[in-house]
Scaffold this motif. Structure first.
Motif, PDB file in Angstrom:
ATOM      1  N   SER A  63      42.870  36.771  38.687  1.00 18.42           N
ATOM      2  CA  SER A  63      42.797  37.739  39.780  1.00 18.42           C
ATOM      3  C   SER A  63      43.049  39.162  39.296  1.00 18.42           C
ATOM      4  CB  SER A  63      43.774  37.376  40.900  1.00 18.42           C
ATOM      5  OG  SER A  63      45.092  37.411  40.427  1.00 18.42           O
ATOM      6  N   TYR A 107      40.226  36.713  43.157  1.00 17.62           N
ATOM      7  CA  TYR A 107      39.609  35.394  43.140  1.00 17.62           C
ATOM      8  C   TYR A 107      40.541  34.446  42.414  1.00 17.62           C
ATOM      9  CZ  TYR A 107      35.325  37.775  44.432  1.00 17.62           C
ATOM     10  OH  TYR A 107      34.391  38.523  45.078  1.00 17.62           O
ATOM     11  N   GLN A 147      38.295  28.897  43.196  1.00 14.25           N
ATOM     12  CA  GLN A 147      37.072  29.409  43.809  1.00 14.25           C
ATOM     13  C   GLN A 147      35.927  29.531  42.799  1.00 14.25           C
ATOM     14  OE1 GLN A 147      39.303  32.906  45.225  1.00 14.25           O
ATOM     15  NE2 GLN A 147      38.272  32.530  47.179  1.00 14.25           N
TER      16      GLN A 147
END
Length: 92
Positions: free
Chosen positions: A20, A28, A32
């Motif tokens: 992230s 993210y 994901q």
């Protein structure tokens, strides 16, 4: 690190990276990233992410005749644009 090939990278110890932190606006999580496309530094496709481990990402690349799997260290992630995950590796 761009001189490493995928085969050579599988033999090295891998270090997890906070994915992230690579995004400026949107964060993210690794969960994901399943089914996202993966590309090398030279824009060659390494397939789609199929599994995610603590320190690695496994991709599968399919074509008409064969399937190839790549185990890529998370530490070599170069970025993510929302669709494609880029790694600092070459397919050789």
């Amino acid at each position: 690190m761009g001189d490493f090939s995928v085969r050579k990278l599988m033999q090295h110890e891998k270090i997890a990276v906070n994915f992230s932190s690579m995004q400026r606006v949107t964060s993210y999580g690794w969960d994901q990233m399943v089914t996202r496309e993966v590309r090398c530094e030279d824009d060659t496709s390494l397939g789609e992410i199929k599994q995610i481990g603590l320190k690695w990402v496994m991709t599968e690349k399919l074509n008409e005749k064969e399937m190839a799997r790549f185990y890529l260290p998370k530490v070599l992630v170069d970025g993510f644009d929302g669709k494609v995950v880029r790694f600092n590796v070459t397919e050789d």
